[in-house]
Design a protein around this motif. Sequence first.
Motif, PDB file in Angstrom:
ATOM      1  N   ALA A 137    -120.423  10.307 -34.656  1.00  8.45           N
ATOM      2  CA  ALA A 137    -119.610  11.319 -34.696  1.00  8.45           C
ATOM      3  C   ALA A 137    -118.094  10.899 -34.496  1.00  8.45           C
ATOM      4  N   ASN A 138    -117.222  11.690 -35.004  1.00 13.66           N
ATOM      5  CA  ASN A 138    -115.675  11.497 -34.684  1.00 13.66           C
ATOM      6  C   ASN A 138    -115.133  12.832 -34.574  1.00 13.66           C
ATOM      7  N   GLY A 139    -114.291  12.958 -33.430  1.00 15.06           N
ATOM      8  CA  GLY A 139    -113.926  14.371 -33.157  1.00 15.06           C
ATOM      9  C   GLY A 139    -112.480  14.252 -32.211  1.00 15.06           C
ATOM     10  N   PHE A 140    -111.949  15.499 -32.312  1.00 20.15           N
ATOM     11  CA  PHE A 140    -110.708  15.449 -31.681  1.00 20.15           C
ATOM     12  C   PHE A 140    -109.965  16.907 -31.590  1.00 20.15           C
ATOM     13  N   SER A 141    -108.994  16.619 -30.656  1.00 20.54           N
ATOM     14  CA  SER A 141    -108.221  18.000 -30.750  1.00 20.54           C
ATOM     15  C   SER A 141    -107.262  17.820 -31.913  1.00 20.54           C
ATOM     16  N   GLU A 142    -107.029  19.022 -32.799  1.00 27.71           N
ATOM     17  CA  GLU A 142    -106.264  18.881 -34.081  1.00 27.71           C
ATOM     18  C   GLU A 142    -104.680  18.922 -33.836  1.00 27.71           C
ATOM     19  N   LEU A 143    -104.238  18.033 -34.464  1.00 28.07           N
ATOM     20  CA  LEU A 143    -102.641  17.940 -34.542  1.00 28.07           C
ATOM     21  C   LEU A 143    -102.145  19.257 -35.337  1.00 28.07           C
ATOM     22  N   ASN A 144    -101.455  20.040 -34.708  1.00 25.67           N
ATOM     23  CA  ASN A 144    -101.217  21.357 -35.396  1.00 25.67           C
ATOM     24  C   ASN A 144     -99.399  21.522 -35.287  1.00 25.67           C
ATOM     25  N   ASN A 145     -98.720  20.295 -35.038  1.00 31.09           N
ATOM     26  CA  ASN A 145     -97.246  20.334 -35.210  1.00 31.09           C
ATOM     27  C   ASN A 145     -96.953  19.745 -36.651  1.00 31.09           C
ATOM     28  N   TYR A 146     -96.479  20.614 -37.345  1.00 30.09           N
ATOM     29  CA  TYR A 146     -96.257  20.090 -38.799  1.00 30.09           C
ATOM     30  C   TYR A 146     -95.364  18.742 -39.043  1.00 30.09           C
ATOM     31  N   LYS A 147     -94.197  18.706 -37.985  1.00 33.54           N
ATOM     32  CA  LYS A 147     -93.189  17.962 -38.253  1.00 33.54           C
ATOM     33  C   LYS A 147     -93.864  16.662 -37.644  1.00 33.54           C
ATOM     34  N   GLU A 148     -94.640  16.284 -36.782  1.00 37.40           N
ATOM     35  CA  GLU A 148     -95.493  15.254 -36.115  1.00 37.40           C
ATOM     36  C   GLU A 148     -96.516  14.755 -37.271  1.00 37.40           C
ATOM     37  N   GLN A 149     -97.147  15.947 -37.858  1.00 31.27           N
ATOM     38  CA  GLN A 149     -98.079  15.530 -38.901  1.00 31.27           C
ATOM     39  C   GLN A 149     -97.518  14.723 -40.184  1.00 31.27           C
ATOM     40  N   LYS A 150     -96.520  15.258 -40.586  1.00 29.67           N
ATOM     41  CA  LYS A 150     -95.648  14.813 -41.854  1.00 29.67           C
ATOM     42  C   LYS A 150     -95.210  13.473 -41.572  1.00 29.67           C
ATOM     43  N   GLU A 151     -94.855  13.014 -40.116  1.00 22.49           N
ATOM     44  CA  GLU A 151     -94.329  11.709 -39.806  1.00 22.49           C
ATOM     45  C   GLU A 151     -95.654  10.705 -39.897  1.00 22.49           C
ATOM     46  N   ASN A 152     -96.701  11.357 -39.380  1.00 20.15           N
ATOM     47  CA  ASN A 152     -97.884  10.517 -39.225  1.00 20.15           C
ATOM     48  C   ASN A 152     -98.464  10.188 -40.754  1.00 20.15           C
ATOM     49  N   PHE A 153     -98.177  11.140 -41.621  1.00 24.23           N
ATOM     50  CA  PHE A 153     -98.771  10.859 -43.116  1.00 24.23           C
ATOM     51  C   PHE A 153     -97.753   9.683 -43.530  1.00 24.23           C
ATOM     52  N   LYS A 154     -96.559   9.805 -43.142  1.00 30.63           N
ATOM     53  CA  LYS A 154     -95.782   8.733 -43.767  1.00 30.63           C
ATOM     54  C   LYS A 154     -96.195   7.432 -43.046  1.00 30.63           C
ATOM     55  N   LYS A 155     -96.350   7.289 -41.793  1.00 28.72           N
ATOM     56  CA  LYS A 155     -96.832   6.049 -41.244  1.00 28.72           C
ATOM     57  C   LYS A 155     -97.898   5.620 -42.065  1.00 28.72           C
ATOM     58  N   GLN A 156     -98.977   6.555 -42.029  1.00 28.35           N
ATOM     59  CA  GLN A 156    -100.125   6.119 -42.549  1.00 28.35           C
ATOM     60  C   GLN A 156    -100.306   5.309 -44.141  1.00 28.35           C
ATOM     61  N   LEU A 157     -99.078   5.745 -44.769  1.00 29.76           N
ATOM     62  CA  LEU A 157     -98.946   5.405 -46.054  1.00 29.76           C
ATOM     63  C   LEU A 157     -97.971   4.251 -46.212  1.00 29.76           C
TER      64      LEU A 157
END
Length: 452
Positions: A378-398
């Motif tokens: 299993a893999n679980g976590f507290s979900e990231l709900n800050n849209y600015k931080e999520q956007k930056e994470n997506f850019k870093k991921q890609l």
Amino acid sequence: MKKINNIKKIIEKYSKIPNFIIKKKKNINITGRIINKRKMKKSIFLNIQDIEGNIQIFIKKDKNYKKYKNIKIGDIIYVNGKLFKTKTKELTIKSKKIKILTKTKKYWPDKFNKIKKKEKKFRQRYLDLIINEKSRQIFIKRIKIINLIRKYLNNKKFLEVETPMLHIIPGGASAKPFKTYHSKLKTNMYLRIAPEIFLKKLIIGGFNKIFELNRNFRNEGISSKHNPEFTMIEIYKTYENYKYMMKLTENIISYVINSLFKKNILLKKKINIINPYKIITLKKAIYKFSKLFNKLEDLDNNDKIIEIAKKININIKKNNKIGKILIKIFENTTEKKLIKPTFVTEYPSDISYLSKKNIKNKKIADRFELFINGYEIANGFSELNNYKEQKENFKKQLENKKKNIYDKEYINALKYGLPPTAGVGIGIDRLVMIITKSKSIKDVILFPSINK
């Protein structure tokens, strides 16, 4: 055709009843496939089975004998007759009427001939299920496990939902997707690698306790623990954190085990997979099990981590984040040693793109993975709900990908507000492997992916 009796229920009901009582019972009607045939001077004995059991049939050498003597192993028949017990006390049906429902056209191996070639076993699963009682029981257990998980979550008032399997932008996990093309829309589409993004959109829409039993597709390697098409369950609950999901995961597995076996299940190494489970941080697990670092503090030293990675021949790419290197060390040295059920926590935040960072230490995410018998379950976590931080994470991921495309619609959805939420994904196939003590994921998937 008259009402058909279930073979398993017949055996359970009459196996312990004395013969003189059994003989007074009404006629029995059953159907099944012939798996064994023995000719004797004045009779024929057959064994026929359905998915749950098999029973012996006695054919007396009388006026009907000629009609029945040519039936063979593999034929599917209807039998009407009376129950009795043989001298060896085996429950048997003395046939009055037999009707061939389906005549086999191929040579049929009897139940004592096992399929020796693994590939044939997977490619011709129908033969495997007929011949091997063990295989039948594995898949019956698999069905029961899935039903029990559903039952547990339904009792906890979680709602089961369905989300798309065709995605315009693959997301929710880091994996290579299967690509297809939609002719009408004139666009590329992808088989989903995870349903996470859509499920969190439902949370934004107002659902607060949901789950989806889903099929995921990842265009990657095939091994004893990987299949390109696999089954997972993803669960989400608002106003909870990753610790809640750890406990929920533990309780679900314990509930399944208790319901199936009415006792603790022990693996070959005497591993109890009933709660409570161990909890250890990622760095402590590497330090304890890898024996590569002189002291725990060395795992805070990036140069030391890179040095150890090179020492054990881990291929370090130019832009690899230190968290990625740390995970590679963990996968190569530690994961397989986590035999007892263990939650590993404090994953690096630089590779946990959808997870919320820990408030006290931004270098780690509020995330866990569960390991049993060396497998990630299993893999679980507290979900990231800050849209600015999520956007930056997506850019870093890609950032190392040729096309830096991320799910802008999900970022837009986050702007409407994702409540504090925790989620977990549990691998059904691997869980079934552990519960049924199977050695390969192919043993618990009815039709696994194999070469042509």
